[in-house]
Design a protein around this motif. Structure first.
Motif, PDB file in Angstrom:
ATOM      1  N   ILE A   1      -6.604  -4.541   6.528  1.00 10.91           N
ATOM      2  CA  ILE A   1      -6.081  -3.456   5.685  1.00 10.91           C
ATOM      3  C   ILE A   1      -4.906  -2.761   6.370  1.00 10.91           C
ATOM      4  O   ILE A   1      -3.873  -2.506   5.749  1.00 10.91           O
ATOM      5  CB  ILE A   1      -7.206  -2.443   5.369  1.00 10.91           C
ATOM      6  N   HIS A   2      -5.057  -2.493   7.658  1.00 10.55           N
ATOM      7  CA  HIS A   2      -4.007  -1.757   8.374  1.00 10.55           C
ATOM      8  C   HIS A   2      -2.740  -2.590   8.591  1.00 10.55           C
ATOM      9  O   HIS A   2      -1.704  -2.055   8.975  1.00 10.55           O
ATOM     10  CB  HIS A   2      -4.541  -1.275   9.732  1.00 10.55           C
TER      11      HIS A   2
ATOM     12  N   TRP B   1      -0.374  -2.173   1.350  1.00 16.67           N
ATOM     13  CA  TRP B   1      -0.517  -0.726   1.603  1.00 16.67           C
ATOM     14  C   TRP B   1       0.548  -0.186   2.559  1.00 16.67           C
ATOM     15  O   TRP B   1       0.695   1.020   2.693  1.00 16.67           O
ATOM     16  CB  TRP B   1      -1.919  -0.421   2.155  1.00 16.67           C
ATOM     17  N   TRP B   2       1.250  -1.081   3.238  1.00 22.20           N
ATOM     18  CA  TRP B   2       2.210  -0.619   4.250  1.00 22.20           C
ATOM     19  C   TRP B   2       3.509  -1.408   4.116  1.00 22.20           C
ATOM     20  O   TRP B   2       3.486  -2.629   3.983  1.00 22.20           O
ATOM     21  CB  TRP B   2       1.648  -0.848   5.673  1.00 22.20           C
ATOM     22  N   ASP B   3       4.611  -0.679   4.225  1.00 26.62           N
ATOM     23  CA  ASP B   3       5.907  -1.333   4.228  1.00 26.62           C
ATOM     24  C   ASP B   3       6.128  -1.936   5.626  1.00 26.62           C
ATOM     25  O   ASP B   3       5.922  -1.243   6.630  1.00 26.62           O
ATOM     26  CB  ASP B   3       6.963  -0.251   3.901  1.00 26.62           C
ATOM     27  N   GLN B   4       6.520  -3.173   5.706  1.00 29.43           N
ATOM     28  CA  GLN B   4       6.721  -3.879   6.992  1.00 29.43           C
ATOM     29  C   GLN B   4       5.579  -3.581   7.978  1.00 29.43           C
ATOM     30  O   GLN B   4       5.797  -2.936   9.015  1.00 29.43           O
ATOM     31  CB  GLN B   4       8.044  -3.472   7.624  1.00 29.43           C
ATOM     32  N   PRO B   5       4.382  -4.045   7.667  1.00 26.38           N
ATOM     33  CA  PRO B   5       3.216  -3.660   8.480  1.00 26.38           C
ATOM     34  C   PRO B   5       3.283  -4.082   9.940  1.00 26.38           C
ATOM     35  O   PRO B   5       2.635  -3.465  10.779  1.00 26.38           O
ATOM     36  CB  PRO B   5       2.042  -4.351   7.773  1.00 26.38           C
ATOM     37  N   ASP B   6       4.085  -5.117  10.247  1.00 30.71           N
ATOM     38  CA  ASP B   6       4.111  -5.550  11.642  1.00 30.71           C
ATOM     39  C   ASP B   6       5.097  -4.756  12.488  1.00 30.71           C
ATOM     40  O   ASP B   6       5.233  -5.002  13.692  1.00 30.71           O
ATOM     41  CB  ASP B   6       4.409  -7.056  11.728  1.00 30.71           C
ATOM     42  N   LYS B   7       5.790  -3.797  11.847  1.00 31.94           N
ATOM     43  CA  LYS B   7       6.729  -2.962  12.593  1.00 31.94           C
ATOM     44  C   LYS B   7       6.017  -1.681  13.038  1.00 31.94           C
ATOM     45  O   LYS B   7       5.260  -1.081  12.253  1.00 31.94           O
ATOM     46  CB  LYS B   7       7.897  -2.619  11.656  1.00 31.94           C
TER      47      LYS B   7
ATOM     48  N   ALA C   1      -0.117  12.533   3.778  1.00 31.09           N
ATOM     49  CA  ALA C   1      -1.519  12.071   3.783  1.00 31.09           C
ATOM     50  C   ALA C   1      -1.551  10.585   4.115  1.00 31.09           C
ATOM     51  O   ALA C   1      -0.709   9.816   3.648  1.00 31.09           O
ATOM     52  CB  ALA C   1      -2.145  12.317   2.424  1.00 31.09           C
ATOM     53  N   ALA C   2      -2.526  10.199   4.942  1.00 30.02           N
ATOM     54  CA  ALA C   2      -2.627   8.794   5.351  1.00 30.02           C
ATOM     55  C   ALA C   2      -3.846   8.178   4.683  1.00 30.02           C
ATOM     56  O   ALA C   2      -4.843   7.877   5.329  1.00 30.02           O
ATOM     57  CB  ALA C   2      -2.735   8.721   6.867  1.00 30.02           C
ATOM     58  N   GLU C   3      -3.719   7.990   3.391  1.00 34.05           N
ATOM     59  CA  GLU C   3      -4.865   7.580   2.568  1.00 34.05           C
ATOM     60  C   GLU C   3      -5.505   6.260   3.014  1.00 34.05           C
ATOM     61  O   GLU C   3      -6.706   6.067   2.939  1.00 34.05           O
ATOM     62  CB  GLU C   3      -4.327   7.416   1.144  1.00 34.05           C
ATOM     63  N   TYR C   4      -4.659   5.334   3.456  1.00 36.24           N
ATOM     64  CA  TYR C   4      -5.171   3.985   3.739  1.00 36.24           C
ATOM     65  C   TYR C   4      -5.461   3.753   5.219  1.00 36.24           C
ATOM     66  O   TYR C   4      -5.772   2.646   5.629  1.00 36.24           O
ATOM     67  CB  TYR C   4      -4.175   2.940   3.235  1.00 36.24           C
ATOM     68  N   LEU C   5      -5.299   4.808   6.005  1.00 35.30           N
ATOM     69  CA  LEU C   5      -5.561   4.676   7.438  1.00 35.30           C
ATOM     70  C   LEU C   5      -7.015   5.086   7.694  1.00 35.30           C
ATOM     71  O   LEU C   5      -7.359   6.266   7.573  1.00 35.30           O
ATOM     72  CB  LEU C   5      -4.607   5.588   8.218  1.00 35.30           C
TER      73      LEU C   5
END
Ligand code: HEM
Length: 522
Positions: free
Chosen positions: A423-424, A429-435, A450-454
């Motif tokens: 998920i993280h 849920w995240w733009d460019q998650p590997d950055k 707010a960090a809804e998905y964290l």
């Protein structure tokens, strides 16, 4: 009437075949109602399609293929893997999914510890009452408030001294950081402080790390407990039992020492509060464990034993062990990711340091309750949680009874796994998650968002008990180090040569690495 051998053999074969056929049919019907998943073979389930050295990677691949809920059959165990934050929130708020699965190694631990299950693997009333008691005690102690935070500042100062002693030379922070974090939790649980060189303490920390590691042998023993009879697994079993025994002895010694030296009315750490609760006599089962007096003070037996019946003193050592283990390894690992990411992202490090310099200065180590306005610093800590995802598959829950969820049938005993790392690190849920980019947690004006998905601490009824403490430690230790040092990779080590693949285990650490801690000029 006589039967010839061929008839008898034929009948047995026919019986076996029809039993197997019926079993396969029942299994197929049952699986039709389960969430989808990879092909399931008799006996081994989906194990042969998994990379047994990398369940986190396997579950990420399957999540992409099968969607927000999938089934993985681990030998006899049905695991339902949840791959969406909304789905995890819904599942983990349900009473039916509160229990923990019990498997071979956990069972061995229970047997070794006088048939107790601590807190992480406890269920039912025992779990509920101890969880409530611990949370209340942490609140009373001011975890996340200033009294507790002073202890963290003190340990941070020790850590800063250890880093200064490295004189900017490359240093693997594992041991000094572990002892720093472990000393914070030790103080809260038992009031103790250990020297960084104490061999018994260092052995204890190594044993905790060992319990967090996962190996093929350990998986085999947990999934197929009868495999314990294979001589090839003797080494793993012996090591596991020896580790568990040392952990138990360490905690029992602390408990016994506390009991002997405790003075009624002293409530400075968690063990004190347990002893006070026992001595109050409110809980009949407490006094029966300790005898009718505790340190010369009579323990009452008058109150209703059905209230808090599970507060037996024998539970306490394993509860302490759980809190110690859950509290020390996780926070240390998160900080290791944080420091490494500062080396790899010097522009982020510079921004954090500027904000700390402007708002706090360098003379005071900040604590969360100071309520400084440090949005970029706090967003960086959130990004460390997301990037590191140090409990990649959460801690499994299991279904208390047959039930339905998300339109599927979930059988009693099925495990529920939260695919947190997936998920993280997912672009849904995240733009460019590997950055590594703290600004994802900031609004257009640089304000916190707010960090809804964290969800590093998970969610719902079994959400992490130590969240407030962990956040306070991360805040103060991370700030204290960045106020005092510039973090750099050792000379000759390039950013591209640093592996960002996490280690495999219950917690996902960085690969071994060194950092130069260069004192910052005034
Ligand atoms: C960065 C640090 C930490 C992270 C990422 C973390 C994460 C987690 C996660 C994912 C769970 C599983 C929740 C679930 O079952 O759904 C958990 C449970 C737990 N954590 Fe933490 N944790 C951290 C620090 C701590 C600390 C400092 C303590 C102790 C003081 C602690 C004590 C526990 C306990 C006792 C449980 C089991 C709760 C229960 O079964 O009811 N954790 N943690």
């Amino acid at each position: 009437m006589a039967f010839d051998n061929a008839t008898v053999t034929g009948s047995i074969v026919l019986l076996l075949l029809s039993t197997l056929g019926y079993w396969l049919y029942r299994r197929k019907v049952a699986r039709r109602k389960l969430p989808p998943g990879p092909p399931c073979l008799p006996f081994v389930g989906t194990l042969l399609s998994a990379d047994l050295n990398d369940f986190v990677g396997t579950f990420a691949t399957w999540a992409k293929r099968y969607g927000s809920v999938f089934t993985s059959q681990l030998g006899p165990f049905t695991a339902i893997v949840l791959n969406d934050p909304a789905v995890i929130k819904e599942a983990f708020s349900k009473e039916v999914f509160i229990p923990r699965p019990q498997f071979w190694s956990i069972d061995q631990r229970r047997i070794l510890n006088n048939n107790t299950r601590g807190i992480v693997f406890a269920d039912g009333e025992t779990w509920k009452e101890h969880r409530r008691f611990i949370l209340q005690t942490f609140r009373d102690f001011g975890v996340g408030k200033s009294g507790m935070e002073e202890k963290i500042v003190e340990e941070t100062r020790h850590f800063i001294r250890a880093l200064r002693a490295s004189q900017s030379r490359p240093l693997d922070n594992k041991v000094p950081l572990s002892t720093t974090v472990a000393n914070v939790i030790a103080k809260i649980l038992s009031g103790a402080r250990y020297e960084e060189t104490d061999p018994i303490f260092l052995q204890y920390l190594a044993d905790v790390s060992e319990t967090f590691s996962v190996s093929l042998d350990k998986i085999i023993l947990d999934v197929f407990p009868w495999a314990k009879y294979f001589p090839t697994l003797n080494g793993t079993k012996t090591k596991l039992f020896a580790t568990q025994r040392r952990l138990k002895e360490f905690m029992q010694a602390i408990c016994e020492d506390h009991r002997k030296n405790w003075v009624p009315g002293k409530n400075e750490d968690l063990l004190d509060t347990y002893l006070t609760a026992i001595q109050s006599g409110q809980y009949k089962s407490f006094s029966s464990t300790f005898g009718s007096t505790l340190n010369g003070v009579p323990c009452g037996r008058s109150l209703d034993p059905s209230i808090f019946f599970s507060f037996q003193a024998t539970e306490i050592p394993l509860i302490l062990e759980d809190l110690f283990e859950a509290g020390y390894e996780t926070t240390t690992t998160t900080l290791r990711w944080g420091f490494l990411m500062m080396c790899l992202n010097p522009e982020v490090q510079a921004k954090v340091q500027k904000e700390l310099d402007d708002v706090v200065g360098r003379d005071v180590i900040p604590k969360p309750s100071d309520k400084y306005h440090l949005p970029y610093f706090e967003a960086t800590l959130q990004e460390v949680h997301r990037f590191g995802s140090i409990v990649p598959l959460g801690v499994d829950h299991c279904a208390a009874e047959d039930t339905t969820f998300a339109g599927y049938s979930i059988p009693k005993g099925a495990w529920l796994t939260a695919n947190l790392r997936f998920i993280h690190h997912n672009d849904a849920w995240w733009d460019q998650p590997d950055k590594f980019d703290p600004s994802r947690f900031l609004g257009p004006e640089g304000e916190r968002r707010a960090a809804e998905y964290l969800i590093p601490f998970s969610v719902g009824k079994r959400r992490c008990v130590g969240e407030a403490l962990a956040k306070a430690e991360l805040y103060t230790i991370f700030a204290g180090v960045l106020q005092n040092f510039s973090l750099q990779l050792p000379p000759g080590v390039t950013a591209s040569s640093v592996s960002l693949l996490p280690t495999t285990g219950i917690t996902a650490d960085t690969k071994p690495h060194e950092i130069c801690y260069i004192p910052r000029g005034k």
